[in-house]
Structures are given as structure tokens and as C-alpha cells.
Write a protein that holds these residues in place. Sequence first.
Motif, PDB file in Angstrom:
ATOM      1  N   VAL A 196    -115.509 -65.460  10.734  1.00  0.00           N
ATOM      2  CA  VAL A 196    -114.278 -65.625  11.867  1.00  0.00           C
ATOM      3  C   VAL A 196    -113.231 -64.624  11.519  1.00  0.00           C
ATOM      4  N   CYS A 197    -112.868 -64.569  10.382  1.00  0.00           N
ATOM      5  CA  CYS A 197    -111.861 -63.426   9.997  1.00  0.00           C
ATOM      6  C   CYS A 197    -112.240 -62.041  10.334  1.00  0.00           C
ATOM      7  N   LEU A 198    -113.727 -61.787  10.088  1.00  0.00           N
ATOM      8  CA  LEU A 198    -114.020 -60.557  10.250  1.00  0.00           C
ATOM      9  C   LEU A 198    -114.189 -60.073  11.697  1.00  0.00           C
ATOM     10  N   VAL A 199    -114.830 -61.152  12.631  1.00  0.00           N
ATOM     11  CA  VAL A 199    -114.721 -61.135  14.019  1.00  0.00           C
ATOM     12  C   VAL A 199    -113.614 -61.129  14.825  1.00  0.00           C
ATOM     13  N   ALA A 200    -112.470 -61.719  14.088  1.00  0.00           N
ATOM     14  CA  ALA A 200    -111.183 -61.607  14.918  1.00  0.00           C
ATOM     15  C   ALA A 200    -110.478 -60.380  14.809  1.00  0.00           C
ATOM     16  N   PHE A 250    -103.342 -62.560  12.577  1.00  0.00           N
ATOM     17  CA  PHE A 250    -103.157 -62.888  10.911  1.00  0.00           C
ATOM     18  C   PHE A 250    -102.645 -64.470  10.937  1.00  0.00           C
ATOM     19  N   CYS A 251    -101.639 -64.763  11.848  1.00  0.00           N
ATOM     20  CA  CYS A 251    -101.216 -65.996  11.835  1.00  0.00           C
ATOM     21  C   CYS A 251    -102.278 -67.184  12.419  1.00  0.00           C
ATOM     22  N   TYR A 252    -102.997 -66.837  13.096  1.00  0.00           N
ATOM     23  CA  TYR A 252    -104.141 -67.778  13.870  1.00  0.00           C
ATOM     24  C   TYR A 252    -104.977 -67.891  12.517  1.00  0.00           C
ATOM     25  N   LEU A 253    -105.394 -66.745  11.835  1.00  0.00           N
ATOM     26  CA  LEU A 253    -106.616 -66.766  10.925  1.00  0.00           C
ATOM     27  C   LEU A 253    -105.924 -67.836   9.707  1.00  0.00           C
ATOM     28  N   ALA A 254    -104.540 -67.544   9.380  1.00  0.00           N
ATOM     29  CA  ALA A 254    -104.294 -68.667   8.362  1.00  0.00           C
ATOM     30  C   ALA A 254    -104.097 -69.904   8.937  1.00  0.00           C
ATOM     31  N   SER A 255    -104.132 -70.178   9.836  1.00  0.00           N
ATOM     32  CA  SER A 255    -104.064 -71.542  10.381  1.00  0.00           C
ATOM     33  C   SER A 255    -105.465 -72.057  10.618  1.00  0.00           C
ATOM     34  N   PHE A 256    -106.562 -71.190  10.991  1.00  0.00           N
ATOM     35  CA  PHE A 256    -107.941 -71.271  11.005  1.00  0.00           C
ATOM     36  C   PHE A 256    -108.375 -71.788   9.570  1.00  0.00           C
ATOM     37  N   LEU A 278    -112.958 -68.545  18.785  1.00  0.00           N
ATOM     38  CA  LEU A 278    -113.138 -68.615  17.201  1.00  0.00           C
ATOM     39  C   LEU A 278    -112.447 -69.927  16.578  1.00  0.00           C
ATOM     40  N   LEU A 279    -111.752 -70.590  17.179  1.00  0.00           N
ATOM     41  CA  LEU A 279    -111.125 -71.658  16.921  1.00  0.00           C
ATOM     42  C   LEU A 279    -112.290 -72.830  16.913  1.00  0.00           C
ATOM     43  N   ILE A 335    -118.286 -69.699   7.306  1.00  0.00           N
ATOM     44  CA  ILE A 335    -117.814 -69.502   8.695  1.00  0.00           C
ATOM     45  C   ILE A 335    -116.533 -69.037   8.701  1.00  0.00           C
ATOM     46  N   PRO A 336    -115.568 -69.561   8.018  1.00  0.00           N
ATOM     47  CA  PRO A 336    -114.065 -69.054   7.971  1.00  0.00           C
ATOM     48  C   PRO A 336    -114.113 -67.371   7.813  1.00  0.00           C
TER      49      PRO A 336
END
Length: 480
Positions: free
Chosen positions: A325-329, A415-421, A295-296, A321-322
Motif C-alpha cells: 500500500v505504501c508503494l502504490v500510494a 505520508f500522514c495517511y500511510l502512517a494511519s494506514f 487503499l484504506l 499488504i501495508p
Amino acid sequence: MLNYSSAALLATSTYLSSVVSMLLRNVIFARILSPDSFSVALTFGLVITLTEQFGVISHELYMQRAKDGDELSFQATLQTINLVRGLILSLTLLTFAPLLNDFFRIPSDLFDYRFLAVIPLINGLRHLDPQRLHRQNDFSKSARIGITADLSSILVALLCALIWQSHWAFFVSFLFRHTMSTTLSHWWATRPFQLGFDKPLAFRLLAYSLPLMIFAAMKYLGTELDKVLIARFSGLAAFTLYFMSLMITANAANIITLGLNKIFVRRISEAKQSELSYVAASNGVIILYLSLPLLLSIIFFGESIIHLVFGSQYTPIQRLIPVVVCLVAVRQLSLWLNQLVVGRFETKLVLYAEMARIALLLALLPWIVMQEHIILFVLGFVACEWSFVLFMSIKLAKHIKGIKHLTAKLSAIVFCYLASFWALYEFTTEMTLLSKALLYVPTVSISLLLFYLKSITCREQTHNFINWVTRKGQHINRKF
């Protein structure tokens, strides 16, 4: 810990083959067909997915779970039920096809959805012997079937697109892919195709699959309704752009989650009660270890990929896109929890969690539809996915010790990864493709390294995979 690298590679390669072939077929059609014809063609997949999900009986998963799943009478009964299912779904499509034409605002003289009724019938004739071999972690025949059908369907797609240059080319290719898969399932089966009916088994399957059947219908509403709503209220052009973004993003992550699904379900079904927490944790962390770096990659290159792959006539939607990505994660967590239930517990637990998701969706839907904005559609479904994860973890807490704490931990990681994404997306928006590539390599390395250092499971499975690849390489060298 079980070393499942070999089986995982075969199962994942099968799904990867399907994803890559679907992507290549869509690229061919997107570039050769007009945008209008391509938009019409994309609705075919929506309709078949709707039909299959509302008629799911989960016979393959039950074959993995049942103690007598290897018996010939068991397989014959399931093949009969699968054939009857295909007939019912075909008749259903024939009946309701005019409503589909009205819903998508596509005239029947342009395309009549009754033509799609042949697909469920073809799938109902499939031989289930390759799926039976999954009980022994043997995915070789399924891989051969999937890869052969997928590779040949790419060539057929290209020929059809060059000949017809309309959505009919997509339909012929679609029909060929399902026909080839069913034919090969018979060709490479180790048992003759037999039909039979064991009444006690049929009732057992019904008890197992009925909650999942209702769940599948609700899951379609929870995970596919966004496409349907966009196609209906925003038009087929907006739907096509959204489909492209989701195709790139979801398929990347699902290579991991769905590719490992049958293996992880089997691990859960065989684990002792005292081992459930450990197995659940290892399954979850492996899914995130492999899917989040993918996802990254989408965050860095997704919009450029859409433009380069599908053509300049399809302009990406900013910030789509982001959000996708949130939805898929979050869906990776939903699928992980679903695996735990399917592999071990009463499937009605999934139904309860799905009801919570649908309840939130119904509350949000009027406002979302009124706004008619794709981003809001996706954000609404992200919220629904979180509700599913929360409710499912509460239900599983009665069966798996510490599952609520584990779910909270994995959710915090996501959540942390999505915020950084999202921060990376905003930071790299104006960058050149070369600058993104230079920044991507250290970023994804850090992502993998964090999992490797913090998780014993990730370290063990990384070493197992490296050792397996090394042994395979040595074996090939000895041959030559």
C-alpha cells in the motif's frame, strides 16, 4: 472548473473493466490450475509488459497533444509506425526467448516464450480511431471495445482452464483478449484503416517519444524489477504471493490514476500558463481524494480478500499488504507528476527523474538481493518512488509556479495517511471480518469528509458528479 465527470466515468469504466476481467481470469486460473502452473502463467504478463515498455512510442498520447492529431494523414502515419513497432517487438521476443527461459528457470519444453511473440504483432495491427476520439473527450467506443473484449475473455478463460488445466489455458486466453481488442478496434472505427508515412510527422513523434521510450525502459526497471527479482531469487511461489498482493492493491488505485490519465493530460495540454498551478493542484488532489480511500479498503480487507478470492492454497505474507500500500500510494504522486510532463513539457524531464530513481535503486539493489526478503524488496522501491517525486518536483519548479510547495503538501498528506494506514493494519490484525467491516465504514467516511471539507476542488467535483448521476437517472426514468 471543467465538469469532466461523464468522460471520467467512461475512461475509468474502461480501465475498471480491464482490471476486473484480469482479476476474474486470474481467480479462475488460480483456483483451477495447480500453483506451479499458475506461477508459470503469471510470467507471461511480465514478459509482455517488458516488451511493450521497452518499445513504447507514446503514439496515443501524442495524438491527444498534437494540434493536427485529428487529421487522416496523421492517423495513417501513426498506424504504420505502430505496425512496424509490433513487428520489431515480435522479432525481438523470438530472438531472446531462450534467455527468458533460463532467467525464470522454466524449461522450454514446459513453455517456450517464443509463443508470446505473436502478441505484439496483433497489437501492432490495432486501429487507432477510437483513441483519436479521446481528443473530444469521447471515450464511448474505447469503453465498448474494452468492456466487450474483457467480458468475453472471462468466458474464454473459464473454458480454457476447464479444458487444459495448465498454463496453456492462460496463454490461449491471453491471446484471445489481445485479438478481440484489435478486431473490435476495426469493427467500431469511424474511418477506414489506412497506412501512410509522413516523414516530418514521424520525426516529430520520434522527438516526442524517444525520451519516453528510454523512460519506459527505466520505468520498467524502477516499477517492475521487484517482480522480476522476486521471481528469480525468491522463486515463483513467492512471486505469486507478491503478485496477488500487488494485483489487489495497485489495480484498485490505478482505476483512478490511469482511468483519468488521458483526461488530465488533456487538461494540462489545454491550460494557459497562468492556470497551470491551479490545474496541477486540482488534478493531484482529485487523484488522492479517490485513490486513498481505496487503499484504506485494502488495509482493512486485503489479506482476507487474497485468502477468500484465490484460495487457501495461497497463504498471504504477513505485513506485505501495508508495505505494498505504501508503494502504490507514493506511485500515485509519481504518476500525477508524470501526467504534468507528458501533457505539457519536454518528456526528457521524466527521463532525468527516472535516472534519479534508478541511481538509488542501483545503490540499494545489492543489499536487497542479498537479504532475499520480499518486504525489503518493496521498501527499497518505496524509497525509489520518493526520490522520483522529489527530483521531478524540482525539475518542474522552473515551469510551474509553486509546484515544489504543492508536491510537499500532497506528499505530507500521503505520508500522514500511510502512517494511519499502518496503525490501522496493526490494530485490526486480530479482528474478525465483521468487526473490520463495522470499523471500516466510519473510517472511510472520515477520510472522504476530510478531503471534502478542506478542498474546494473535491467539493465541486463531488457536486458535479452527483448532478450528472441525477440527470442520467431522470433521463432513464423518462424513457420508462
